[in-house]
Design a protein around this motif. Sequence first.
Motif, PDB file in Angstrom:
ATOM      1  N   UNK A 112       0.583  -1.346   0.340  1.00 30.01           N
ATOM      2  CA  UNK A 112       0.022   0.256  -0.352  1.00 30.01           C
ATOM      3  C   UNK A 112       0.666   1.012  -0.108  1.00 30.01           C
ATOM      4  N   UNK A 113       0.473   2.367  -0.679  1.00 30.76           N
ATOM      5  CA  UNK A 113       0.858   4.203  -0.636  1.00 30.76           C
ATOM      6  C   UNK A 113       2.064   3.671   0.894  1.00 30.76           C
ATOM      7  N   UNK A 114       1.452   3.927   1.794  1.00 35.09           N
ATOM      8  CA  UNK A 114       1.167   4.213   3.149  1.00 35.09           C
ATOM      9  C   UNK A 114       2.131   3.982   3.627  1.00 35.09           C
ATOM     10  N   UNK A 115       2.794   2.585   3.158  1.00 36.60           N
ATOM     11  CA  UNK A 115       4.363   1.913   3.257  1.00 36.60           C
ATOM     12  C   UNK A 115       5.328   2.632   1.979  1.00 36.60           C
ATOM     13  N   UNK A 116       5.046   3.101   1.865  1.00 33.63           N
ATOM     14  CA  UNK A 116       6.371   3.526   0.508  1.00 33.63           C
ATOM     15  C   UNK A 116       6.649   4.490   1.401  1.00 33.63           C
ATOM     16  N   UNK A 117       8.280   5.127   1.397  1.00 32.33           N
ATOM     17  CA  UNK A 117       8.615   6.106   1.112  1.00 32.33           C
ATOM     18  C   UNK A 117      10.008   5.943   0.982  1.00 32.33           C
ATOM     19  N   UNK A 118       9.837   7.405  -0.471  1.00 36.02           N
ATOM     20  CA  UNK A 118      10.127   7.685  -1.671  1.00 36.02           C
ATOM     21  C   UNK A 118      11.011   8.820  -1.181  1.00 36.02           C
ATOM     22  N   UNK A 119      12.575   8.815  -1.085  1.00 36.87           N
ATOM     23  CA  UNK A 119      13.594  10.165  -0.988  1.00 36.87           C
ATOM     24  C   UNK A 119      13.348  10.820  -2.374  1.00 36.87           C
ATOM     25  N   UNK A 120      13.480  12.455  -2.355  1.00 37.79           N
ATOM     26  CA  UNK A 120      13.265  13.178  -3.444  1.00 37.79           C
ATOM     27  C   UNK A 120      14.523  12.820  -3.526  1.00 37.79           C
ATOM     28  N   UNK A 121      14.986  12.759  -5.075  1.00 34.99           N
ATOM     29  CA  UNK A 121      16.647  12.580  -5.733  1.00 34.99           C
ATOM     30  C   UNK A 121      17.151  13.599  -6.020  1.00 34.99           C
ATOM     31  N   UNK A 122      16.914  15.153  -5.514  1.00 36.10           N
ATOM     32  CA  UNK A 122      17.965  16.074  -5.793  1.00 36.10           C
ATOM     33  C   UNK A 122      17.631  16.617  -7.173  1.00 36.10           C
ATOM     34  N   UNK A 123      19.314  16.749  -7.475  1.00 36.41           N
ATOM     35  CA  UNK A 123      18.356  17.832  -9.320  1.00 36.41           C
ATOM     36  C   UNK A 123      18.640  15.823 -10.195  1.00 36.41           C
ATOM     37  N   UNK A 124      17.636  16.194 -11.607  1.00 34.41           N
ATOM     38  CA  UNK A 124      17.479  14.856 -12.467  1.00 34.41           C
ATOM     39  C   UNK A 124      18.465  14.643 -13.166  1.00 34.41           C
ATOM     40  N   UNK A 125      18.944  13.867 -13.553  1.00 31.85           N
ATOM     41  CA  UNK A 125      19.423  13.468 -14.538  1.00 31.85           C
ATOM     42  C   UNK A 125      19.470  14.335 -15.484  1.00 31.85           C
ATOM     43  N   UNK A 126      18.258  12.975 -15.893  1.00 31.78           N
ATOM     44  CA  UNK A 126      18.384  13.106 -17.091  1.00 31.78           C
ATOM     45  C   UNK A 126      16.721  13.330 -17.386  1.00 31.78           C
ATOM     46  N   UNK A 127      16.047  15.018 -17.536  1.00 29.76           N
ATOM     47  CA  UNK A 127      14.776  14.802 -17.821  1.00 29.76           C
ATOM     48  C   UNK A 127      13.816  14.500 -19.157  1.00 29.76           C
ATOM     49  N   UNK A 128      15.223  14.464 -20.084  1.00 36.69           N
ATOM     50  CA  UNK A 128      14.312  13.435 -21.030  1.00 36.69           C
ATOM     51  C   UNK A 128      13.772  11.964 -20.888  1.00 36.69           C
ATOM     52  N   UNK A 129      14.379  11.095 -19.527  1.00 38.88           N
ATOM     53  CA  UNK A 129      13.788  10.132 -19.511  1.00 38.88           C
ATOM     54  C   UNK A 129      11.991  10.116 -19.038  1.00 38.88           C
ATOM     55  N   UNK A 130      11.306  11.568 -19.107  1.00 45.90           N
ATOM     56  CA  UNK A 130      10.161  11.140 -18.714  1.00 45.90           C
ATOM     57  C   UNK A 130       9.229  11.181 -19.811  1.00 45.90           C
ATOM     58  N   UNK A 131       8.400  10.011 -19.842  1.00 47.93           N
ATOM     59  CA  UNK A 131       7.885  10.458 -21.113  1.00 47.93           C
ATOM     60  C   UNK A 131       7.138  11.499 -21.138  1.00 47.93           C
ATOM     61  N   UNK A 132       6.579  12.043 -20.667  1.00 47.80           N
ATOM     62  CA  UNK A 132       5.905  13.474 -21.393  1.00 47.80           C
ATOM     63  C   UNK A 132       6.435  14.761 -21.893  1.00 47.80           C
ATOM     64  N   UNK A 133       8.029  14.336 -21.719  1.00 49.17           N
ATOM     65  CA  UNK A 133       9.150  15.428 -21.638  1.00 49.17           C
ATOM     66  C   UNK A 133       8.840  15.555 -23.401  1.00 49.17           C
ATOM     67  N   UNK A 134       9.229  16.857 -24.151  1.00 49.07           N
ATOM     68  CA  UNK A 134       8.957  17.390 -25.091  1.00 49.07           C
ATOM     69  C   UNK A 134      10.462  17.081 -25.464  1.00 49.07           C
ATOM     70  N   UNK A 135      10.841  15.590 -25.788  1.00 44.61           N
ATOM     71  CA  UNK A 135      11.860  15.474 -26.470  1.00 44.61           C
ATOM     72  C   UNK A 135      12.761  15.970 -27.799  1.00 44.61           C
ATOM     73  N   UNK A 136      11.882  16.662 -28.774  1.00 44.29           N
ATOM     74  CA  UNK A 136      12.120  17.209 -29.957  1.00 44.29           C
ATOM     75  C   UNK A 136      12.720  18.321 -29.629  1.00 44.29           C
TER      76      UNK A 136
END
Length: 394
Positions: free
Chosen positions: A274-298
């Motif tokens: 369940x989501x309440x049992x998951x804790x993700x740390x923020x990972x600071x500056x993004x290394x590769x923004x193009x890895x996100x599917x909705x980023x306009x890679x062009x």
Amino acid sequence: MKIKGFLKDVGGASRVTKARLEAFEKASPVPETVDPIKEVAKAWHPGKLDLVVTEIRDASPTAKTIRFERADGEKLPFFYAGQYIALEFPIDGHIISRPYSISSAPFEARAEKSFVEITVRRSKGDGYVADYANDRLAVGDAIRGTMGCGQFFYEPLRDAKNIVALAGGVGITPFASMAKEIAHGTMDADLTILYGSVNSNDIILKDELDKLEGEHVHVVNVLSGDEPDWQGERGFLSAELIKKYSKGDTSYFICGPQVMYKFLRGELAKLEVPARRQRFEVFGSIKDVTAFEDYPKELADKTFDLTVVRGISEEVIPAKACESLVTALERAGILIETSCRSGECGLCRTKVLSGEYYVIPEGDGRRGADKDFNYVHACSTYPTSDMKIKIPIL
């Protein structure tokens, strides 16, 4: 409801007012200059600290642990195991801010010889500050920092006592802090760390973690590289491996590189965590923004004009589409307050006057009103056209 009790409660305000007036009459005419509440608040939240580097040692062939103490000799403020420190590095005439998870334990900051440590891994060509910390920072150097930041810590009212930590690379650091605190007896939890590395000779903080093995701390090193003599776990932090080391009600804490987060979300979904049992740390500056599917890679290779308004002055600077607004400002030597560099804390909140932009979906910590009125967090915002922004004068 008892009417008599209700009326007695309602009449309580007049009794309090009378008591206050009597206290005023008895009070000394000399003002009390010390506010104990403010003193406690200042001790817990002192703002930016002047720090000095007092020790640097190897944490692995590619990482160093750096110790800081307060320049004034005072004790460091309280923090929770798992939180981070935001440091301001004076590099080549510019002030560059970076957040680093604290790898030392809270009890060490409360000790007679108060200190705080971070562990920084040398980059593979894309970590300007990481390389500076490993290669140029020296004992005696002065740094400013703000510590006790972030929400990535164990809270017994929210989290299960059994913790499985999923770590990759330098993401081991907040769990090293937790392990030390548990072993010291000042954190009541059972911690199992599944730590993914490529090869055994580059397991960060291995010697320190080996010494912490005990009833409540267990470290499982998992290698993904080809190492024939390795006797431990192999592969990635899969659902099967996670299940093997989980017991009963478990909270999962995750810290590591950007690519690891997407993979582990899928693995935890397989286990129906369940989501309440998951804790993700923020990972600071993004290394590769193009890895996100909705980023306009062009647009990734484009550079736009960023007009920066401070007071009545305006300055136009270049801003790469693949780098955040904060990075563009730092390259131009323009100061802006930052801390998490992940879009979570809001310290770099910025007004967009015109232009188009992309906000990383996993780092959009804005309030609904900020979205409506065109405010962004500059550390998680990327230009997709020429832009005009307004920032405070520092």
